[in-house]
Design an enzyme around this catalytic site. Structure first.
Site, PDB file in Angstrom:
ATOM      1  N   ARG A 103       0.803  -1.190   0.067  1.00  0.00           N
ATOM      2  CA  ARG A 103      -0.101  -0.071   0.058  1.00  0.00           C
ATOM      3  C   ARG A 103       0.887   1.208  -0.084  1.00  0.00           C
ATOM      4  O   ARG A 103       0.415   2.304   0.398  1.00  0.00           O
ATOM      5  CB  ARG A 103      -1.067  -0.120   1.283  1.00  0.00           C
ATOM      6  CG  ARG A 103      -1.938  -0.980   1.189  1.00  0.00           C
ATOM      7  CD  ARG A 103      -2.968  -0.845   2.320  1.00  0.00           C
ATOM      8  NE  ARG A 103      -4.069  -1.945   2.371  1.00  0.00           N
ATOM      9  CZ  ARG A 103      -3.908  -2.879   3.114  1.00  0.00           C
ATOM     10  NH1 ARG A 103      -2.917  -2.963   3.645  1.00  0.00           N
ATOM     11  NH2 ARG A 103      -4.874  -4.079   2.984  1.00  0.00           N
ATOM     12  N   LYS A 125       2.170  10.949 -11.581  1.00  0.00           N
ATOM     13  CA  LYS A 125       0.996   9.955 -12.298  1.00  0.00           C
ATOM     14  C   LYS A 125       1.988   8.776 -12.554  1.00  0.00           C
ATOM     15  O   LYS A 125       3.240   9.085 -13.048  1.00  0.00           O
ATOM     16  CB  LYS A 125       0.853  10.420 -13.751  1.00  0.00           C
ATOM     17  CG  LYS A 125      -0.442  11.468 -13.868  1.00  0.00           C
ATOM     18  CD  LYS A 125      -0.863  11.416 -15.293  1.00  0.00           C
ATOM     19  CE  LYS A 125      -2.008  12.592 -15.494  1.00  0.00           C
ATOM     20  NZ  LYS A 125      -2.217  12.838 -16.838  1.00  0.00           N
ATOM     21  N   LYS A 199       5.348  22.494 -14.567  1.00  0.00           N
ATOM     22  CA  LYS A 199       4.566  21.415 -14.405  1.00  0.00           C
ATOM     23  C   LYS A 199       4.063  21.151 -13.173  1.00  0.00           C
ATOM     24  O   LYS A 199       2.882  21.018 -12.546  1.00  0.00           O
ATOM     25  CB  LYS A 199       5.321  20.225 -15.212  1.00  0.00           C
ATOM     26  CG  LYS A 199       4.191  19.092 -14.942  1.00  0.00           C
ATOM     27  CD  LYS A 199       4.471  17.681 -15.873  1.00  0.00           C
ATOM     28  CE  LYS A 199       3.340  16.708 -15.482  1.00  0.00           C
ATOM     29  NZ  LYS A 199       3.682  15.581 -16.199  1.00  0.00           N
ATOM     30  N   ASN A 217      -2.197  18.785 -21.970  1.00  0.00           N
ATOM     31  CA  ASN A 217      -2.495  18.382 -23.178  1.00  0.00           C
ATOM     32  C   ASN A 217      -2.452  18.883 -24.471  1.00  0.00           C
ATOM     33  O   ASN A 217      -2.593  18.460 -25.645  1.00  0.00           O
ATOM     34  CB  ASN A 217      -3.693  17.856 -23.269  1.00  0.00           C
ATOM     35  CG  ASN A 217      -3.853  16.478 -22.243  1.00  0.00           C
ATOM     36  OD1 ASN A 217      -2.937  15.502 -22.213  1.00  0.00           O
ATOM     37  ND2 ASN A 217      -5.209  16.519 -21.419  1.00  0.00           N
TER      38      ASN A 217
HETATM   39  P1  NAD Z   1      12.661   5.862 -21.966  1.00  0.00           P
HETATM   40  O1  NAD Z   1      12.434   5.606 -20.809  1.00  0.00           O
HETATM   41  O2  NAD Z   1      12.316   4.890 -22.725  1.00  0.00           O
HETATM   42  O3  NAD Z   1      13.948   6.573 -22.319  1.00  0.00           O
HETATM   43  C1  NAD Z   1      14.506   6.534 -23.560  1.00  0.00           C
HETATM   44  C2  NAD Z   1      15.661   5.896 -23.941  1.00  0.00           C
HETATM   45  O4  NAD Z   1      16.790   6.542 -23.428  1.00  0.00           O
HETATM   46  C3  NAD Z   1      15.813   4.439 -23.273  1.00  0.00           C
HETATM   47  O5  NAD Z   1      16.448   3.614 -24.255  1.00  0.00           O
HETATM   48  C4  NAD Z   1      16.484   4.790 -22.233  1.00  0.00           C
HETATM   49  O6  NAD Z   1      17.318   3.368 -21.972  1.00  0.00           O
HETATM   50  C5  NAD Z   1      17.616   5.588 -22.574  1.00  0.00           C
HETATM   51  N1  NAD Z   1      18.229   6.373 -21.557  1.00  0.00           N
HETATM   52  C6  NAD Z   1      17.681   7.009 -20.244  1.00  0.00           C
HETATM   53  N2  NAD Z   1      18.394   7.587 -19.819  1.00  0.00           N
HETATM   54  C7  NAD Z   1      19.538   7.769 -20.464  1.00  0.00           C
HETATM   55  C8  NAD Z   1      20.844   8.508 -20.204  1.00  0.00           C
HETATM   56  N3  NAD Z   1      20.956   9.215 -19.301  1.00  0.00           N
HETATM   57  N4  NAD Z   1      21.847   8.465 -21.201  1.00  0.00           N
HETATM   58  C9  NAD Z   1      21.713   7.680 -22.273  1.00  0.00           C
HETATM   59  N5  NAD Z   1      20.474   6.825 -22.631  1.00  0.00           N
HETATM   60  C10 NAD Z   1      19.475   6.962 -21.557  1.00  0.00           C
HETATM   61  O7  NAD Z   1      11.708   7.032 -22.545  1.00  0.00           O
HETATM   62  P2  NAD Z   1      11.140   8.201 -22.096  1.00  0.00           P
HETATM   63  O8  NAD Z   1      10.988   9.196 -23.207  1.00  0.00           O
HETATM   64  O9  NAD Z   1      12.141   8.775 -21.062  1.00  0.00           O
HETATM   65  O10 NAD Z   1      10.119   8.008 -21.451  1.00  0.00           O
HETATM   66  C11 NAD Z   1       8.736   7.925 -22.031  1.00  0.00           C
HETATM   67  C12 NAD Z   1       7.852   7.198 -20.952  1.00  0.00           C
HETATM   68  O11 NAD Z   1       7.509   8.169 -20.244  1.00  0.00           O
HETATM   69  C13 NAD Z   1       6.614   6.522 -21.744  1.00  0.00           C
HETATM   70  O12 NAD Z   1       6.083   5.315 -21.209  1.00  0.00           O
HETATM   71  C14 NAD Z   1       5.312   7.426 -21.287  1.00  0.00           C
HETATM   72  O13 NAD Z   1       4.290   6.960 -21.101  1.00  0.00           O
HETATM   73  C15 NAD Z   1       6.125   8.123 -19.825  1.00  0.00           C
HETATM   74  N6  NAD Z   1       5.370   9.404 -19.585  1.00  0.00           N
HETATM   75  C16 NAD Z   1       4.744   9.656 -18.257  1.00  0.00           C
HETATM   76  C17 NAD Z   1       4.570  10.772 -17.930  1.00  0.00           C
HETATM   77  C18 NAD Z   1       4.015  10.889 -16.469  1.00  0.00           C
HETATM   78  O14 NAD Z   1       3.367  11.874 -16.213  1.00  0.00           O
HETATM   79  N7  NAD Z   1       3.990   9.752 -15.780  1.00  0.00           N
HETATM   80  C19 NAD Z   1       4.563  11.908 -18.802  1.00  0.00           C
HETATM   81  C20 NAD Z   1       5.130  11.870 -19.854  1.00  0.00           C
HETATM   82  C21 NAD Z   1       5.597  10.381 -20.425  1.00  0.00           C
END
Ligand code: NAD
Ligand code: MG
Length: 341
Positions: A103, A125, A199, A217
């Site tokens: 929890r 989120k 944000k 959005n």
């Molecule tokens: P990701 O976490 O897949 O990272 C992108 C790539 O970068 C991956 O291959 C990762 O291994 C690599 N990486 C990460 N840090 C690195 C670094 N310092 N150096 C080299 N490579 C690195 O993708 P993202 O774009 O960070 O996040 C996308 C995800 O976030 C989606 O699942 C989306 O739904 C989520 N998201 C959530 C919210 C929220 O409010 N919770 C908002 C926006 C997006």
């Protein structure tokens, strides 16, 4: 407000100490483990290491269950601290695990992509994919978020660009960020700080997305449709960029917004201003989007820099905006954007 810290990774031990956790576990993926885990570990006593494979497809309940199991085996309790070190995939899962295990445990996030630093790690989120993106999740604010600029030094350009799509969105939503981006020379700590704080402020006023939070959005209703139509070959940030242009055209028609400002901004950031699809296919896809509440397309459109309206938009208006921003509508450009269908 949510507790954001801007500083080097070496700040981590003091953030951890303040919480006085029973145990500390790091969740990361294989890529980030190789690049940053050793540095993140330094100064933390007996950290538990949980490493998942790299990729959106691992943002799943299967992964979540494997992590729950590990935490149980390690004797993790509600007074233990889970630290998510990675991009949005890792921070989303870490949040979900921390909010559900017994929890709720202590949670710290150390986002390592630009997208996670300005967006995913902020706002509480959490979630995993389940028959659709982010279908299962919770709202759960972390005890701390450490935004360590140094971690971006290893991030591929493509991922920086992906994050810039959200940065462009914030620039339209906030005058201060817009002013920073007008002199854009490359992503820096000041831009990241302003976007993250913006944000966090919006979320603080509307944690559960009852109203105000929906301004975040902007560019996303069409952005999501574009991502889907491209079978996710167009990355989120670039799709949002195209979506911002569409929203700006809607704002132009309805409220006299100057869409030239958006175009200039996106060009400055090296982001696309046109999408490669037909207006009708995007409209069809948008109608299926979960944000099309009660059958209406609720849309965010700019009135001026720093001011948007969230309301239902007539299909004809949207259609004109989609046509005006389609590659085929032609304003002399001959090349489609990379990665487009
Ligand atoms: P990701 O976490 O897949 O990272 C992108 C790539 O970068 C991956 O291959 C990762 O291994 C690599 N990486 C990460 N840090 C690195 C670094 N310092 N150096 C080299 N490579 C690195 O993708 P993202 O774009 O960070 O996040 C996308 C995800 O976030 C989606 O699942 C989306 O739904 C989520 N998201 C959530 C919210 C929220 O409010 N919770 C908002 C926006 C997006
Ligand atoms: Mg987004």
């Amino acid at each position: 407000m949510e507790s954001l810290t801007f500083g080097p990774l070496s700040t981590l031990p003091s953030l951890v100490e303040e919480l006085n956790p029973h145990k500390v576990a790091f969740l990361t993926n294989m890529t980030v483990e190789r690049l940053w885990l050793k540095k993140a570990f330094s100064g933390i006593e007996n950290p538990i290491k949980i490493v998942i494979p790299d990729g959106e497809e691992y943002k799943s309940l299967e992964t979540t269950m494997a992590i729950w199991k590990r935490l149980q085996e390690e004797g993790f309790t509600r007074k233990s601290l889970l630290i998510g070190l990675g991009g949005g995939v890792v921070t989303d899962i870490a949040g979900f695990v921390a909010s559900t295990y017994m929890r709720g445990t202590l949670l710290g996030l150390v986002p390592t992509t630009l997208l996670a630093q300005v967006d995913a790690a902020i706002g509480g989120k959490t979630g995993v994919n389940f028959n659709g993106k982010n279908m299962i999740g919770t709202f759960y604010l972390p005890n701390f978020v450490l935004i360590a600029h140094e971690t971006l030094s290893t991030l591929p350009d493509e991922e920086i660009r992906n994050g810039l799509g959200e940065v462009a969105k914030y620039a339209l939503l906030d005058k201060k960020i817009y002013a920073l981006i007008r002199n854009f020379k490359g992503i820096d700590e000041a831009i990241i700080r302003e976007c993250a704080l913006f944000k966090a402020e919006v979320v603080e006023k509307d944690p559960e997305e009852r109203g105000l939070r929906r301004i975040l959005n902007l560019g996303h209703t069409t952005g999501h449709a574009i991502e889907k139509l491209s079978n996710y070959r167009i990355k989120h940030g670039l799709a949002v960029s195209m979506g911002l242009m569409v929203a700006s055209k809607v704002g132009e028609e309805l409220y006299g917004f100057d869409s030239g400002k958006t175009e200039e901004l996106l060009e400055k950031l090296g982001l696309p201003t046109k999408h490669p699809f037909g207006a009708d296919e995007i409209l069809r896809e948008m109608a299926l989007d979960k944000k099309a509440w009660y059958g209406k397309i609720v849309f965010v459109a700019p009135v001026e820099i720093g001011d948007v309206v969230v309301e239902e938009v007539a299909e004809e208006v949207l259609k004109r905006a989609l046509e005006a921003t389609s590659y085929d509508s032609g304003s002399g450009d001959s090349q489609k954007p990379e990665g487009s269908a």
